[in-house]
Design an enzyme around this catalytic site. Structure first.
Site, short mmCIF file in Angstrom:
data_model
loop_
_atom_site.label_atom_id
_atom_site.label_comp_id
_atom_site.label_asym_id
_atom_site.label_seq_id
_atom_site.Cartn_x
_atom_site.Cartn_y
_atom_site.Cartn_z
N LYS A 223 0.80 -1.25 -0.17
CA LYS A 223 0.12 0.10 0.06
C LYS A 223 0.72 1.15 0.12
O LYS A 223 1.44 1.47 0.99
CB LYS A 223 -1.11 0.04 1.32
CG LYS A 223 -1.97 1.16 1.24
CD LYS A 223 -2.66 1.54 2.09
CE LYS A 223 -1.64 3.09 2.76
NZ LYS A 223 -1.64 4.22 2.05
N GLU A 300 9.55 2.46 10.60
CA GLU A 300 10.55 3.68 10.56
C GLU A 300 10.01 5.02 10.72
O GLU A 300 9.03 5.13 9.70
CB GLU A 300 11.27 3.35 9.13
CG GLU A 300 12.35 2.39 9.03
CD GLU A 300 13.48 2.44 9.97
OE1 GLU A 300 13.69 3.86 10.34
OE2 GLU A 300 14.36 1.73 10.53
N CYS A 334 13.33 12.21 5.91
CA CYS A 334 13.40 11.98 7.36
C CYS A 334 14.87 12.29 7.91
O CYS A 334 14.73 12.43 9.11
CB CYS A 334 13.00 10.41 7.57
SG CYS A 334 14.13 9.34 6.46
N GLU A 433 9.18 17.64 14.18
CA GLU A 433 9.56 17.52 12.88
C GLU A 433 8.54 18.34 11.86
O GLU A 433 7.48 18.03 12.02
CB GLU A 433 9.21 16.00 12.49
CG GLU A 433 9.71 15.67 11.15
CD GLU A 433 9.43 14.39 10.47
OE1 GLU A 433 8.60 13.79 10.69
OE2 GLU A 433 10.29 13.69 9.82
P1 NAD Z 1 1.95 9.17 7.56
O1 NAD Z 1 2.34 8.43 8.64
O2 NAD Z 1 1.10 10.11 7.21
O3 NAD Z 1 1.66 8.00 6.10
C1 NAD Z 1 2.66 6.97 5.93
C2 NAD Z 1 1.81 5.76 5.24
O4 NAD Z 1 1.15 5.58 6.18
C3 NAD Z 1 0.97 6.22 3.95
O5 NAD Z 1 1.09 5.40 3.32
C4 NAD Z 1 -0.47 6.36 4.77
O6 NAD Z 1 -1.51 6.07 3.76
C5 NAD Z 1 -0.26 5.31 5.64
N1 NAD Z 1 -1.27 5.35 6.94
C6 NAD Z 1 -1.85 6.52 7.52
N2 NAD Z 1 -2.71 6.36 8.53
C7 NAD Z 1 -2.74 4.79 8.56
C8 NAD Z 1 -3.27 3.88 9.42
N3 NAD Z 1 -3.94 4.43 10.64
N4 NAD Z 1 -2.92 2.66 9.41
C9 NAD Z 1 -2.29 2.05 8.42
N5 NAD Z 1 -1.57 3.03 7.60
C10 NAD Z 1 -1.78 4.36 7.40
O7 NAD Z 1 3.50 9.77 6.78
P2 NAD Z 1 3.79 10.63 5.38
O8 NAD Z 1 3.26 12.10 5.64
O9 NAD Z 1 3.38 9.92 4.44
O10 NAD Z 1 5.47 10.71 5.38
C11 NAD Z 1 6.14 11.74 6.20
C12 NAD Z 1 6.90 11.00 7.42
O11 NAD Z 1 7.47 9.67 7.25
C13 NAD Z 1 7.67 11.80 8.12
O12 NAD Z 1 7.46 11.81 9.32
C14 NAD Z 1 8.92 11.19 7.73
O13 NAD Z 1 10.05 11.58 8.76
C15 NAD Z 1 8.63 9.84 7.77
N6 NAD Z 1 9.49 8.85 6.97
C16 NAD Z 1 10.50 8.19 7.77
C17 NAD Z 1 11.48 7.62 7.07
C18 NAD Z 1 12.72 6.60 7.66
O14 NAD Z 1 12.88 5.64 7.11
N7 NAD Z 1 12.62 6.77 8.96
C19 NAD Z 1 11.73 7.68 5.77
C20 NAD Z 1 10.75 8.55 4.77
C21 NAD Z 1 9.68 9.22 5.57
#
Ligand code: NAD
Length: 531
Positions: A223, A300, A334, A433
């Site tokens: 997904k 992550e 990130c 963040e």
């Molecule tokens: P997000 O948490 O909003 O969404 C990430 C994914 O989770 C999306 O596919 C979203 O649809 C899904 N999601 C959201 N709610 C959910 C739920 N209740 N159950 C299951 N899935 C759900 O994050 P984002 O805005 O897409 O990405 C930004 C974040 O990602 C930032 O905090 C960034 O630091 C982090 N990030 C971390 C890394 C790492 O490797 N540590 C790498 C890239 C991004």
């Protein structure tokens, strides 16, 4: 031997999947068309995207349509609709998970050679299509074309790396403490793995989850983020075209609270690998352990990464690292260096040089030559970042540079990268963040104070230092509370063959990437035998 050619860029019949059910023949046609025409990395086909038909999901070996679609908008030019993407529903999720569960038994038993060959082929095809994929990525996410190319190539490298790992995976033979007994430690596939990814690296992050999952005999329900569906769609299409067996790979686009949540709660899912925000990570963790079946999971999450500049640093190196780490990819990494912590003796020179460099950064359309910083990914994300700019000012910080919306030839989500000074360690801008092109600049009297400020955070993904002192570099590497530490390098930018991950709220569970990926994607069985 035939070189792989990019089927994607050749034919849009493949993209649009006009008929609801039988789309496989469309794919074959596209592939045949492409192979007839020879190597083709033509990107002009992109211009036709978005005319009418919706991009489908891939469930149980079939491309499937849905009633609800999502419009994908180019953040560099909001009049450019990239396409409509089908949103999976509960039925699609159930079918995808069931198909994955059934296929996992067979897939875990095929020889590593079969899995290795598939991954090699996928890597080759991504390589052949990388220009096309990079354009898609730059167009839908706002990453500059140069950055997008690097990400597409990285995705290919990852598949090639895990093609080798599929063959190399082994167990252990250990002498027993009892006579005439032998002990073997075996590694086995987990089963059906749900892969949930964010929008900021829509090719590389899915690649570093899908490739090891498949390499070690797991089936996948993927997904991707609903914010940038085009890149992940293309990756999915390549995986399908390369001949992944039915059910072994499934692609279901949807929002987090719908498709994401139902996947995580599905009893037939054995493991969840997630990258995204801390809030979502927490919700996923609690779902994984509260259901009837407890799932293995890996999270992550976010970062608030410090970059220290000591008095003895090479100023040019320090400024390069800071600009790259804080603002490239529009700060949407990130591992971005959102906190710059600078020693007194170099502070003024560093601040002046940084502001001068920021002045020269060209914010513009992601596909335009000469653009250094593309737009923010979406209106929602731009609103969030601008809210933090206001919070920073309300908290008493000085907005020394940027932080304003900018207009370009096309309407897009453009802002000038922002630098705040005079911020306290307790400020929200220093603790939370932002995930955009915003950095804070703090003073430190000496190395010890700089390290204390750097470590005083809930996050612990990446941390960097600019120094010529071996003593301080060594101390920093040992005492920095981060999963990845960089000396004279930006906090962002990592290799694919070594572990990736953080400490504290940034990560939970086994490390990703490199040989360490096997720790998550396999389970260990201890086998005793006596003859
Ligand atoms: P997000 O948490 O909003 O969404 C990430 C994914 O989770 C999306 O596919 C979203 O649809 C899904 N999601 C959201 N709610 C959910 C739920 N209740 N159950 C299951 N899935 C759900 O994050 P984002 O805005 O897409 O990405 C930004 C974040 O990602 C930032 O905090 C960034 O630091 C982090 N990030 C971390 C890394 C790492 O490797 N540590 C790498 C890239 C991004």
């Amino acid at each position: 031997m035939n070189q792989p050619t990019c089927a994607l860029s050749k034919s849009n019949s493949l993209s649009f999947n006009p008929d609801t059910n039988d789309t496989k023949s469309g794919q074959t046609t596209a592939r045949e068309d492409a192979s007839k025409s020879g190597p083709n990395n033509d990107v002009s086909a992109l211009q036709f995207w978005g005319v009418g038909m919706a991009f489908q999901n891939y469930v149980g070996g079939q491309w499937v349509s849905s009633d609800e679609v999502l419009e994908n908008i180019n953040p560099s030019d909001t009049s450019d609709v990239i396409g409509n993407f089908c949103l999976a529903d509960q039925r699609d999720v159930d079918r995808a998970v069931e198909a994955a569960k059934t296929a996992s038994r067979q897939w875990s038993r095929v020889t590593p050679q079969v899995r290795s060959d598939l991954l090699r082929k996928i890597g080759d095809e991504i390589l052949a299509c990388h220009e096309h994929m990079a354009h898609m990525l730059a167009r839908e996410e706002g990453k500059t074309l140069v950055e997008a190319r690097m990400e597409a190539l990285r995705a290919a490298q990852i598949f090639h790396f895990f093609s080798g790992e599929a063959i190399r995976l082994g167990g252990e033979a250990i002498d027993s403490v009892r006579p005439h007994v032998e002990v073997g430690v075996l590694r086995e596939a987990l089963g059906a793995v749900a892969i949930i990814t964010p929008w900021n690296f829509p090719l590389a992050i899915p690649a570093w989850k899908i490739a090891p999952a498949l390499a070690f005999g797991n089936s996948v329900v993927f997904k991707p983020s609903e914010v940038v569906p085009g890149s992940s769609y293309e990756l999915a299409r390549i995986i399908v075209e390369c001949g992944v067996p039915e059910g072994v790979f499934n692609y279901v686009l949807g929002t987090g609270p719908t498709v994401g949540q139902s996947l995580v709660q599905h009893e037939a899912i054995d493991a969840v690998t997630f990258t995204g925000s801390v809030a979502t990570g927490r919700a996923i963790a609690s779902s994984c352990i509260s259901g009837a079946t407890m799932k293995t999971f890996q999270l992550e999450m976010g970062g608030k990464n410090p970059f220290i500049v000591l008095d003895d640093a090479d100023l040019d190196v320090a400024v390069d690292c800071a600009v790259n780490g804080a603002f490239f990819s529009t700060g949407q990494r990130c591992t971005a260096s959102s906190r710059l912590i600078v020693q007194d003796g170099i502070y003024e020179r560093f601040a002046n040089a940084l502001v001068a460099r920021m002045d020269g950064l060209r914010v513009d359309h992601a596909l335009k030559d000469g653009t250094d910083i593309g737009p923010v990914v979406s209106q929602q994300q731009l609103d969030k970042v601008m809210k933090y700019v206001k919070i920073g000012q309300d908290e008493g910080g000085t907005l020394s540079q940027g932080g304003t919306l900018v207009r370009r030839e096309k309407d897009g989500y453009y802002m000038q990268p922002a630098l705040f000074t005079d911020v306290s360690q307790d400020a929200r801008l220093v603790r939370e963040e932002v995930f955009g092109p915003v950095a804070t600049l703090q003073r430190a009297h000496d190395f010890d104070e700089a390290l204390t400020l750097a470590n005083e955070t809930d996050f612990g993904l990446s941390a960097g230092i600019a120094t010529r002192s071996l003593k301080h570099a060594t101390h920093f590497r040992r005492n920095s509370q981060a999963g990845m530490v960089m000396v004279n390098l930006p906090t962002a930018g990592v290799d694919y063959h070594v572990p990736f991950g953080g400490q504290k709220l940034s990560s939970f569970g086994a490390r990703e990437q490199g040989t360490y990926a096997a720790d998550f994607y396999t389970k260990v069985k201890t086998a005793y035998v006596t003859a």
